[in-house]
Design a protein around this motif. Structure first.
Motif, short mmCIF file in Angstrom:
data_model
loop_
_atom_site.label_atom_id
_atom_site.label_comp_id
_atom_site.label_asym_id
_atom_site.label_seq_id
_atom_site.Cartn_x
_atom_site.Cartn_y
_atom_site.Cartn_z
N LEU A 148 0.81 -1.21 0.00
CA LEU A 148 0.00 0.00 0.00
C LEU A 148 0.84 1.27 0.00
N SER A 149 2.16 1.13 -0.05
CA SER A 149 3.04 2.31 -0.11
C SER A 149 3.24 2.71 -1.58
N PRO A 150 3.14 4.00 -1.88
CA PRO A 150 3.26 4.43 -3.28
C PRO A 150 4.69 4.31 -3.80
N PHE A 151 4.81 4.30 -5.12
CA PHE A 151 6.13 4.37 -5.74
C PHE A 151 6.76 5.71 -5.41
N ASP A 152 8.07 5.74 -5.37
CA ASP A 152 8.78 7.00 -5.14
C ASP A 152 8.51 7.95 -6.30
N PRO A 153 8.14 9.19 -6.02
CA PRO A 153 7.79 10.12 -7.11
C PRO A 153 8.94 10.38 -8.08
N LYS A 154 10.17 10.23 -7.61
CA LYS A 154 11.32 10.44 -8.49
C LYS A 154 11.89 9.12 -9.02
N GLY A 155 11.27 8.01 -8.64
CA GLY A 155 11.71 6.73 -9.16
C GLY A 155 13.10 6.33 -8.71
N ARG A 156 13.44 6.66 -7.48
CA ARG A 156 14.78 6.35 -6.96
C ARG A 156 14.66 5.37 -5.80
N TYR A 157 15.35 4.25 -5.92
CA TYR A 157 15.23 3.20 -4.91
C TYR A 157 16.61 2.66 -4.56
N SER A 158 16.77 2.36 -3.28
CA SER A 158 18.00 1.70 -2.84
C SER A 158 17.72 1.03 -1.50
N ILE A 159 18.54 0.06 -1.18
CA ILE A 159 18.41 -0.62 0.11
C ILE A 159 18.65 0.37 1.24
N ALA A 160 19.61 1.27 1.07
CA ALA A 160 19.90 2.26 2.11
C ALA A 160 18.71 3.19 2.34
N ARG A 161 18.01 3.58 1.26
CA ARG A 161 16.84 4.45 1.42
C ARG A 161 15.73 3.71 2.15
N PHE A 162 15.55 2.44 1.82
CA PHE A 162 14.55 1.66 2.53
C PHE A 162 14.91 1.54 4.00
N ALA A 163 16.21 1.38 4.28
CA ALA A 163 16.65 1.31 5.67
C ALA A 163 16.39 2.64 6.38
N ASP A 164 16.63 3.75 5.70
CA ASP A 164 16.36 5.06 6.29
C ASP A 164 14.87 5.20 6.63
N ASP A 165 14.00 4.68 5.75
CA ASP A 165 12.56 4.74 6.01
C ASP A 165 12.19 3.92 7.24
N VAL A 166 12.85 2.78 7.41
CA VAL A 166 12.58 1.95 8.58
C VAL A 166 12.99 2.69 9.85
N ILE A 167 14.16 3.32 9.83
CA ILE A 167 14.62 4.07 11.00
C ILE A 167 13.69 5.24 11.28
N ALA A 168 13.24 5.94 10.23
CA ALA A 168 12.30 7.04 10.42
C ALA A 168 11.01 6.54 11.05
N THR A 169 10.57 5.36 10.63
CA THR A 169 9.36 4.78 11.22
C THR A 169 9.58 4.43 12.68
N ALA A 170 10.71 3.80 12.97
CA ALA A 170 11.03 3.45 14.36
C ALA A 170 11.04 4.69 15.23
N ASP A 171 11.63 5.78 14.71
CA ASP A 171 11.66 7.03 15.46
C ASP A 171 10.24 7.55 15.71
N SER A 172 9.40 7.48 14.67
CA SER A 172 8.04 8.01 14.81
C SER A 172 7.22 7.19 15.80
N LEU A 173 7.57 5.91 15.96
CA LEU A 173 6.85 5.03 16.88
C LEU A 173 7.48 5.00 18.27
N GLY A 174 8.57 5.74 18.45
CA GLY A 174 9.23 5.79 19.75
C GLY A 174 10.02 4.53 20.07
N LEU A 175 10.48 3.83 19.05
CA LEU A 175 11.26 2.60 19.28
C LEU A 175 12.75 2.95 19.32
N GLU A 176 13.29 3.04 20.51
CA GLU A 176 14.71 3.35 20.64
C GLU A 176 15.57 2.13 20.36
N ARG A 177 15.11 0.96 20.83
CA ARG A 177 15.82 -0.30 20.58
C ARG A 177 14.81 -1.34 20.13
#
Length: 272
Positions: free
Chosen positions: A59-88
């Motif tokens: 249900l997540s949209p394609f990147d509007p600029k069509g740029r994908y990488s494993i590191a970007r996906f990892a950054d999104d996971v960390i951003a999600t963890a931060d938003s959910l208050g998951l420190e560890r």
């Protein structure tokens, strides 16, 4: 248990946040989604399981600029963890999800309690040979759209997979039913030519309990990769399970059993 929708980053990503207990972030493979993890992860494990559907997946949209990488996906996971208050949290994933988890474990070691790498498709190098089937699918999608299914199936790579890894072939043929073939082709190509962004020295520095899981009859996820990662990460254990192409029921049961035993043993709650 109902899923919770959490919007993070840009573009907004769909996040499954389910259960309670010690948090486990568990990521899907290339072309997979929340349903792949629901089928792979032990439902009776007492934990809070978070899965981020990566850009262009589920249900997540394609990147509007069509740029994908494993590191970007990892950054999104960390951003999600931060938003959910998951420190560890513990982290793991299947195939591409394993590469995302490995990237995070190496970049953010102080935030990780345990690491599970299921059917890894990368070691440390980018564009490994085993990811070439995804490159071929991308080219067939760009050239023929949905009609490329037959041409891919009868190509040398398709015929090889039919003989040596029928489950891989079935998964790859599913891409040709996607309603946005050009967008999907860009995603598949970028990730297939990418890597986890880690070195063998990074692997040697991992200091959390680690499980790798692999099986035979799989060209995209060589069993040898699970074995090699377990050898490169200090104290890691490799579980070898029944191949999906041999017995899907046994595969699912053994995978869930291995993950359940591992996360129960490594949970902060169980060690406190």
């Amino acid at each position: 248990m109902a899923e919770k929708l959490t919007l993070v980053s840009t573009p907004s990503l769909h996040v499954v946040d389910i259960g309670s207990g010690a948090p486990v972030v568990f990521q899907h493979g290339l072309g997979g989604d929340r349903n792949q993890i629901a089928d792979s992860f032990p439902a009776d494990l007492p934990c809070r399981r978070v899965t981020v559907e990566c850009r262009g997946h589920g249900l997540s949209p394609f990147d509007p600029k069509g740029r994908y990488s494993i590191a970007r996906f990892a950054d999104d996971v960390i951003a999600t963890a931060d938003s959910l208050g998951l420190e560890r949290f513990s982290i793991g994933g299947v195939s591409m999800g394993a590469a995302v988890a490995l990237n995070i474990a190496c970049r953010f070691p102080d935030r990780i309690d345990a690491l599970a790498l299921v059917r890894p498709a990368w070691l440390t190098a980018a564009a490994p040979t085993n990811m070439q089937p995804f490159v071929a699918v991308a080219h067939h999608l760009r050239a023929h759209g949905a009609e490329g299914r037959d041409s891919f199936a009868t190509s040398p790579i398709g015929l090889y997979l039919a003989e040596h890894a029928p489950d891989n072939l079935a998964s790859l043929l599913g891409f040709f039913a996607h309603p946005e073939p050009d967008q999907l082709a860009a995603l598949l190509l970028d990730i297939a030519l990418d890597g986890p962004g880690v070195t063998e020295d990074d692997l040697a520095a991992i200091r959390v309990p680690t499980l790798t899981v692999g099986h035979g009859v799989d060209v995209v996820h060589p069993l040898d990769y699970a074995r090699k990662l377990a050898a490169l990460i200090p104290g890691a254990v490799c579980a070898e399970i029944t191949p999906k192409a041999v017995d899907r029921t046994a595969y699912a049961a053994e995978l869930k059993g291995a993950l359940s035993a591992f996360f129960r043993m490594t949970s902060r709650d169980s060690r406190s």
